[in-house]
Write a protein that holds these residues in place. Sequence first.
Motif, PDB file in Angstrom:
ATOM      1  N   ALA A   1       0.825  -1.204   0.000  1.00 11.19           N
ATOM      2  CA  ALA A   1       0.000   0.000   0.000  1.00 11.19           C
ATOM      3  C   ALA A   1       0.860   1.255   0.000  1.00 11.19           C
ATOM      4  CB  ALA A   1      -0.918   0.003   1.221  1.00 11.19           C
ATOM      5  N   ARG A   2       2.175   1.088   0.139  1.00 13.58           N
ATOM      6  CA  ARG A   2       3.080   2.234   0.171  1.00 13.58           C
ATOM      7  C   ARG A   2       3.358   2.707  -1.254  1.00 13.58           C
ATOM      8  NH1 ARG A   2       7.608  -0.609   4.111  1.00 13.58           N
ATOM      9  NH2 ARG A   2       6.107  -1.518   5.588  1.00 13.58           N
ATOM     10  N   SER A   3       2.975   3.936  -1.531  1.00 11.87           N
ATOM     11  CA  SER A   3       3.109   4.439  -2.901  1.00 11.87           C
ATOM     12  C   SER A   3       4.252   5.433  -3.076  1.00 11.87           C
ATOM     13  CB  SER A   3       1.802   5.111  -3.342  1.00 11.87           C
ATOM     14  OG  SER A   3       1.482   6.189  -2.492  1.00 11.87           O
ATOM     15  N   ASP A   4       4.966   5.790  -1.984  1.00 15.17           N
ATOM     16  CA  ASP A   4       6.016   6.799  -2.118  1.00 15.17           C
ATOM     17  C   ASP A   4       7.205   6.232  -2.876  1.00 15.17           C
ATOM     18  OD1 ASP A   4       8.213   6.142   0.351  1.00 15.17           O
ATOM     19  OD2 ASP A   4       6.193   5.328   0.575  1.00 15.17           O
ATOM     20  N   VAL A   5       7.879   7.119  -3.575  1.00 18.31           N
ATOM     21  CA  VAL A   5       8.998   6.713  -4.432  1.00 18.31           C
ATOM     22  C   VAL A   5      10.129   6.091  -3.621  1.00 18.31           C
ATOM     23  CG1 VAL A   5      10.774   7.560  -6.012  1.00 18.31           C
ATOM     24  CG2 VAL A   5       8.443   8.419  -6.191  1.00 18.31           C
ATOM     25  N   ARG A   6      10.404   6.638  -2.434  1.00 13.63           N
ATOM     26  CA  ARG A   6      11.518   6.129  -1.624  1.00 13.63           C
ATOM     27  C   ARG A   6      11.314   4.643  -1.297  1.00 13.63           C
ATOM     28  NH1 ARG A   6      15.264   8.726   1.479  1.00 13.63           N
ATOM     29  NH2 ARG A   6      14.141  10.700   1.237  1.00 13.63           N
ATOM     30  N   SER A   7      10.080   4.253  -0.945  1.00 15.07           N
ATOM     31  CA  SER A   7       9.803   2.848  -0.620  1.00 15.07           C
ATOM     32  C   SER A   7      10.005   1.962  -1.837  1.00 15.07           C
ATOM     33  CB  SER A   7       8.368   2.702  -0.102  1.00 15.07           C
ATOM     34  OG  SER A   7       8.196   3.388   1.120  1.00 15.07           O
ATOM     35  N   ARG A   8       9.546   2.435  -3.006  1.00 10.77           N
ATOM     36  CA  ARG A   8       9.688   1.643  -4.218  1.00 10.77           C
ATOM     37  C   ARG A   8      11.162   1.455  -4.584  1.00 10.77           C
ATOM     38  NH1 ARG A   8       5.894   4.612  -8.368  1.00 10.77           N
ATOM     39  NH2 ARG A   8       6.046   6.326  -6.895  1.00 10.77           N
ATOM     40  N   ILE A   9      11.922   2.524  -4.497  1.00 11.59           N
ATOM     41  CA  ILE A   9      13.342   2.440  -4.831  1.00 11.59           C
ATOM     42  C   ILE A   9      14.062   1.507  -3.867  1.00 11.59           C
ATOM     43  CG2 ILE A   9      15.498   3.753  -4.900  1.00 11.59           C
ATOM     44  CD1 ILE A   9      13.926   6.102  -5.982  1.00 11.59           C
ATOM     45  N   HIS A  10      13.702   1.592  -2.574  1.00 13.09           N
ATOM     46  CA  HIS A  10      14.326   0.723  -1.572  1.00 13.09           C
ATOM     47  C   HIS A  10      14.064  -0.739  -1.910  1.00 13.09           C
ATOM     48  CE1 HIS A  10      16.009  -0.649   2.121  1.00 13.09           C
ATOM     49  NE2 HIS A  10      14.846  -1.003   2.665  1.00 13.09           N
ATOM     50  N   GLY A  11      12.815  -1.056  -2.276  1.00 16.14           N
ATOM     51  CA  GLY A  11      12.485  -2.428  -2.633  1.00 16.14           C
ATOM     52  C   GLY A  11      13.245  -2.911  -3.851  1.00 16.14           C
TER      53      GLY A  11
ATOM     54  N   ARG B   1      10.293   5.538 -13.583  1.00 18.66           N
ATOM     55  CA  ARG B   1      11.395   6.456 -13.298  1.00 18.66           C
ATOM     56  C   ARG B   1      12.461   5.790 -12.435  1.00 18.66           C
ATOM     57  NH1 ARG B   1      10.492  11.976 -13.659  1.00 18.66           N
ATOM     58  NH2 ARG B   1      11.671  12.295 -11.745  1.00 18.66           N
ATOM     59  N   GLU B   2      12.013   5.107 -11.369  1.00 20.86           N
ATOM     60  CA  GLU B   2      12.985   4.487 -10.465  1.00 20.86           C
ATOM     61  C   GLU B   2      13.740   3.356 -11.141  1.00 20.86           C
ATOM     62  OE1 GLU B   2       8.830   2.979  -9.203  1.00 20.86           O
ATOM     63  OE2 GLU B   2       9.755   4.828  -9.927  1.00 20.86           O
ATOM     64  N   GLN B   3      13.085   2.664 -12.097  1.00 21.51           N
ATOM     65  CA  GLN B   3      13.765   1.608 -12.844  1.00 21.51           C
ATOM     66  C   GLN B   3      14.857   2.202 -13.731  1.00 21.51           C
ATOM     67  OE1 GLN B   3      11.198  -0.558 -15.489  1.00 21.51           O
ATOM     68  NE2 GLN B   3      12.824  -1.883 -16.251  1.00 21.51           N
ATOM     69  N   ILE B   4      14.536   3.312 -14.398  1.00 26.35           N
ATOM     70  CA  ILE B   4      15.523   3.976 -15.255  1.00 26.35           C
ATOM     71  C   ILE B   4      16.705   4.460 -14.423  1.00 26.35           C
ATOM     72  CG2 ILE B   4      15.947   5.921 -16.801  1.00 26.35           C
ATOM     73  CD1 ILE B   4      12.967   5.757 -17.589  1.00 26.35           C
ATOM     74  N   ILE B   5      16.399   5.102 -13.295  1.00 29.61           N
ATOM     75  CA  ILE B   5      17.455   5.617 -12.429  1.00 29.61           C
ATOM     76  C   ILE B   5      18.354   4.488 -11.950  1.00 29.61           C
ATOM     77  CG2 ILE B   5      17.901   6.669 -10.177  1.00 29.61           C
ATOM     78  CD1 ILE B   5      15.366   8.376 -10.665  1.00 29.61           C
ATOM     79  N   SER B   6      17.733   3.354 -11.584  1.00 28.01           N
ATOM     80  CA  SER B   6      18.509   2.220 -11.087  1.00 28.01           C
ATOM     81  C   SER B   6      19.410   1.638 -12.168  1.00 28.01           C
ATOM     82  CB  SER B   6      17.558   1.142 -10.553  1.00 28.01           C
ATOM     83  OG  SER B   6      18.273  -0.003 -10.144  1.00 28.01           O
TER      84      SER B   6
END
Length: 229
Positions: free
Chosen positions: A82-92, A179-184
């Motif tokens: 349920a966490r939608s913030d970018v920081r949580s997604r990037i961490h995962g 976005r986070e996938q591209i950055i990674s």
Amino acid sequence: MRLLLVEDDNHVAAALSAVLARHGFGVVHARNGEEALRALLPDEQEPFGVILLDLGLPDLDGYEVCARIRKRTTTPVIMVTARSDVRSRIHGLNLGADDYVVKPYDTGELLARIHAVSRRKSGGEDTGPVPAAALRVGPVEIQLPTRRVSVEGSEIQLTRKEFDLLALLAQRPGVVFRREQIISEVWQTSWEGTGRTLEVHVASLRSKLRLPALIETVRGVGYRLVVPA
């Protein structure tokens, strides 16, 4: 395909298992992190093709479970949360997750993501033909070995990151890259400040290629390469 569903809510798990079964998946349900890790112990059954991991588990932190799963297997992991913030997604993603789905989600989207990560996994183990050394999207040609880009035969000078960004998007024209996938993958970092750098590089590519519509912004998600008509 066998699928490991890690979900502590029995009602959610039952409903989702029914949907997945209708689409040909053999679902194994783990109600907590410890059950999930035990399910990954070697046995004589067919290995799991995908792991759906809910982060809100009663015994272990979902991120910890993901990290421990990644130490044991390369099976694709899709985090469900349920966490939608970018920081949580990037961490995962940095812990080894292959994709991230935010609740509430559309089951059609979830199924598409399951098939996408399983294709990437099987593609990585494919012993078939070597991928093409050149990518072409409309008038744009990308020579991967020499890192050269041309538009209608005229070479375009790109920076290293501009080339990496274009080559990544061109691998799957029409597919949205988060976005986070591209950055990674391009910057190999999880620093949120890189998001602004990504926007600058996209703008620069549009300008240098003189094809502003080639890279489309998908608001709130990321970017995709549009195949010219």
